[in-house]
Design a protein around this motif. Structure first.
Motif, PDB file in Angstrom:
ATOM      1  N   PRO A 127       0.831  -1.208   0.000  1.00  0.00           N
ATOM      2  CA  PRO A 127       0.000   0.000   0.000  1.00  0.00           C
ATOM      3  C   PRO A 127       0.863   1.254   0.000  1.00  0.00           C
ATOM      4  CG  PRO A 127      -0.391  -1.345   1.962  1.00  0.00           C
ATOM      5  CD  PRO A 127       0.660  -2.026   1.173  1.00  0.00           C
ATOM      6  N   VAL A 128       0.346   2.296  -0.645  1.00  0.00           N
ATOM      7  CA  VAL A 128       1.046   3.571  -0.682  1.00  0.00           C
ATOM      8  C   VAL A 128       0.656   4.356   0.565  1.00  0.00           C
ATOM      9  CG1 VAL A 128       1.375   5.735  -1.931  1.00  0.00           C
ATOM     10  CG2 VAL A 128       1.069   3.586  -3.188  1.00  0.00           C
ATOM     11  N   LEU A 129       1.631   4.584   1.450  1.00  0.00           N
ATOM     12  CA  LEU A 129       1.374   5.283   2.707  1.00  0.00           C
ATOM     13  C   LEU A 129       1.774   6.747   2.587  1.00  0.00           C
ATOM     14  CD1 LEU A 129       2.648   2.665   5.322  1.00  0.00           C
ATOM     15  CD2 LEU A 129       0.286   3.157   4.694  1.00  0.00           C
ATOM     16  N   ALA A 130       0.996   7.577   3.223  1.00  0.00           N
ATOM     17  CA  ALA A 130       1.306   9.006   3.285  1.00  0.00           C
ATOM     18  C   ALA A 130       1.011   9.478   4.710  1.00  0.00           C
ATOM     19  CB  ALA A 130       0.494   9.785   2.263  1.00  0.00           C
ATOM     20  N   GLU A 131       1.316  10.736   4.971  1.00  0.00           N
ATOM     21  CA  GLU A 131       1.121  11.268   6.310  1.00  0.00           C
ATOM     22  C   GLU A 131       0.399  12.598   6.244  1.00  0.00           C
ATOM     23  OE1 GLU A 131       4.002  11.292  10.050  1.00  0.00           O
ATOM     24  OE2 GLU A 131       4.485  12.939   8.683  1.00  0.00           O
ATOM     25  N   GLN A 132      -0.645  12.714   7.048  1.00  0.00           N
ATOM     26  CA  GLN A 132      -1.340  13.982   7.194  1.00  0.00           C
ATOM     27  C   GLN A 132      -0.870  14.652   8.480  1.00  0.00           C
ATOM     28  OE1 GLN A 132      -5.401  12.411   6.975  1.00  0.00           O
ATOM     29  NE2 GLN A 132      -5.759  13.711   5.212  1.00  0.00           N
ATOM     30  N   VAL A 133      -0.669  15.965   8.410  1.00  0.00           N
ATOM     31  CA  VAL A 133      -0.225  16.722   9.570  1.00  0.00           C
ATOM     32  C   VAL A 133      -1.250  17.816   9.853  1.00  0.00           C
ATOM     33  CG1 VAL A 133       1.596  18.147  10.563  1.00  0.00           C
ATOM     34  CG2 VAL A 133       2.187  16.272   9.010  1.00  0.00           C
ATOM     35  N   PHE A 134      -1.708  17.854  11.099  1.00  0.00           N
ATOM     36  CA  PHE A 134      -2.678  18.858  11.519  1.00  0.00           C
ATOM     37  C   PHE A 134      -2.036  19.720  12.603  1.00  0.00           C
ATOM     38  CE2 PHE A 134      -4.937  15.166  10.011  1.00  0.00           C
ATOM     39  CZ  PHE A 134      -5.951  15.685   9.223  1.00  0.00           C
ATOM     40  N   PRO A 135      -1.458  20.876  12.257  1.00  0.00           N
ATOM     41  CA  PRO A 135      -0.838  21.728  13.270  1.00  0.00           C
ATOM     42  C   PRO A 135      -1.890  22.440  14.113  1.00  0.00           C
ATOM     43  CG  PRO A 135      -0.729  22.778  11.119  1.00  0.00           C
ATOM     44  CD  PRO A 135      -1.294  21.410  10.882  1.00  0.00           C
ATOM     45  N   ALA A 136      -1.584  22.650  15.392  1.00  0.00           N
ATOM     46  CA  ALA A 136      -2.480  23.372  16.298  1.00  0.00           C
ATOM     47  C   ALA A 136      -2.097  24.847  16.292  1.00  0.00           C
ATOM     48  CB  ALA A 136      -2.390  22.785  17.702  1.00  0.00           C
ATOM     49  N   MET A 137      -2.990  25.704  15.804  1.00  0.00           N
ATOM     50  CA  MET A 137      -2.734  27.141  15.724  1.00  0.00           C
ATOM     51  C   MET A 137      -3.247  27.832  16.982  1.00  0.00           C
ATOM     52  SD  MET A 137      -1.317  27.098  12.814  1.00  0.00           S
ATOM     53  CE  MET A 137      -1.303  26.331  11.183  1.00  0.00           C
ATOM     54  N   GLU A 138      -2.754  29.023  17.234  1.00  0.00           N
ATOM     55  CA  GLU A 138      -3.119  29.731  18.458  1.00  0.00           C
ATOM     56  C   GLU A 138      -4.300  30.659  18.224  1.00  0.00           C
ATOM     57  OE1 GLU A 138      -0.862  32.994  21.052  1.00  0.00           O
ATOM     58  OE2 GLU A 138      -0.039  30.972  21.341  1.00  0.00           O
ATOM     59  N   LEU A 139      -5.312  30.485  19.064  1.00  0.00           N
ATOM     60  CA  LEU A 139      -6.498  31.332  19.052  1.00  0.00           C
ATOM     61  C   LEU A 139      -6.542  32.073  20.381  1.00  0.00           C
ATOM     62  CD1 LEU A 139      -9.229  32.097  17.681  1.00  0.00           C
ATOM     63  CD2 LEU A 139     -10.208  30.067  18.759  1.00  0.00           C
ATOM     64  N   TYR A 140      -6.780  33.387  20.352  1.00  0.00           N
ATOM     65  CA  TYR A 140      -6.723  34.128  21.606  1.00  0.00           C
ATOM     66  C   TYR A 140      -7.917  35.064  21.754  1.00  0.00           C
ATOM     67  CZ  TYR A 140      -5.354  38.544  19.376  1.00  0.00           C
ATOM     68  OH  TYR A 140      -5.346  39.685  18.632  1.00  0.00           O
TER      69      TYR A 140
END
Length: 418
Positions: free
Chosen positions: A192-205
């Motif tokens: 299988p072709v594997l990939a990676e998803q990245v979900f960065p946490a941004m700052e909310l103020y």
């Protein structure tokens, strides 16, 4: 400061107010009046004798339906709001100490108690520059209220992380396969072709302000005050970002992904169907276009599917009928429930666009699998008594991210002829 805060058990919530039942009865009566008036309008249109009075009446009833729906939703949100500031015997000594030390910091700026607790926890204190983490009850309550107020968070998948981002491996393709005879040779299948998803946490103020007199008032529950001050602005901003965020210092919305006709769908893009007209729905059998949208989704996602649209779009869809002449939009079956469209629930999200040429005002999909919200643990508060005298500012930050997790689980309707 890196104090690890885990989600506390959900506090008890209030029962739905009796007013909700009365409002629901009024909603059902308004819906019946809407159907009767719309039927008269359709007859007039068929006779090519449009009646302006009927159009005005229909618009008034539509507005009444929206008001009743919003009232029921507000009552349901209030019923889901847990009480803050209550001492529970199961909280434990450490939690009670943290709560007392945090309240002292909020009222007077005293940090010694928090620093002692952090030292015991072997955590590095961030001091006044980085602020201090709020007690778990405040963080949990804000998150629960966000789920009730922010429509996309309430229907999406949610992950809590302690790192700056959430990484998720996934398989873009499955292994190769083939049919063979009992004694025939087998070739090795592709991996299988594997990939990676990245979900960065941004700052909310947010930065609520209070006078020192208010802070000194012992009757004021500062935890509840902070939660109530920041919850609405946080919900509004993150809700908008989950729909149309560009990914720059904010989450990436599902409407800002690359869109492609569903027949040409591929991973990394969101498929769409069309409304049948350049700037509106098709004049003949517009409900059929909603069927096209529903069945653009695979069966595995469709069983948990729901519609997402704003109030104006929902008002237009209320007029649609199926082939048997029945209205396809139905009000909630009970107070606190959800409206439905072809039996699929409808989520009202005001950040969705209005009906217009090339807009995508309706989404349908399994959002629990299709969209992921990432929360970094901890709600941080910095007390600032200097920048806006005589007011004390409470610089409150929360880190949150979001993006499409499964591009096959969400479909859109585009306003276009073809």
């Amino acid at each position: 400061m890196t104090l690890d805060i885990r989600s506390a058990a959900s506090p008890e919530t209030k029962a739905l107010a009796p007013e909700a039942g009365l409002t629901h009865e009024a909603l059902m009566r308004a819906h019946e009046a809407f159907k009767e008036t719309n039927d008269l309008r359709l007859v007039a249109d068929e006779r090519r004798a449009a009646d302006v009075l009927l159009d005005d009446k229909l618009a008034r009833i539509n507005a009444e339906l929206d008001a009743k729906m919003q009232r029921i939703e507000r009552l349901a949100v209030e019923a889901r709001r847990p009480a803050l500031g209550l001492e529970r015997p199961d909280k434990g000594l450490a939690a009670c100490q943290h709560k007392a030390a945090f309240e002292a910091y909020m009222r007077s700026g005293e940090t010694q108690g928090l620093r002692v607790l952090e030292t015991r926890a072997l955590s590095a204190g961030s001091g006044p520059d980085g602020g201090y983490l709020a007690p778990p009850e405040v963080e949990t309550t804000v998150t629960q209220r966000l789920a009730a107020i922010s429509p996309i968070r309430a229907i999406a998948g949610v992950r809590q992380v302690s790192a700056p981002s959430f990484k998720r491996p996934f398989a873009k393709t499955g292994p190769a396969f083939g049919w063979v005879g009992e004694t025939a040779s087998r070739t090795t299948t592709d991996s299988p072709v594997l990939a990676e998803q990245v979900f960065p946490a941004m700052e909310l103020y947010a930065m609520p302000a209070a006078t020192q007199t208010l802070i000194d008032d012992a009757a004021v529950d500062l935890e509840q005050w902070i939660a109530s001050e920041v919850e609405t602005v946080f919900a509004e901003q993150e809700g908008k970002a989950f729909v149309s965020g560009d990914g720059t210092n904010k989450p990436t919305g599902f409407l800002t992904q690359t869109l492609v006709a569903n027949a040409s769908w591929e991973w990394g893009k969101i498929g769409f169907t069309v409304s049948g007209a350049a700037a509106a729905f098709a004049t003949a059998n517009p409900a059929d276009r909603l069927f096209d949208l529903i069945y653009a989704l695979k069966a595995g996602f469709r069983q948990n599917g729901r519609f997402v649209m704003n109030r104006k779009t929902q008002a237009e869809v209320r007029k649609f009928k199926d082939e048997s002449g029945a209205y396809v939009w139905q009000p909630p079956a009970q107070a606190g429930g959800e409206a439905s469209l072809f039996t699929f629930p409808v989520t009202e999200a005001e950040d969705m666009p209005d009906i217009a040429a090339n807009a995508t005002p309706i989404a349908f999909g399994d959002f629990r699998r299709g969209y992921l919200v990432v929360d970094r643990l901890g709600l941080r508060i910095l007390r600032d008594p200097y920048s806006a005298k005589p007011y004390v500012l409470f610089y409150t930050t929360k880190r949150v991210g979001g993006g499409v997790a499964d591009y096959d689980a969400i479909k859109l309707m585009k306003i276009a002829a073809s």
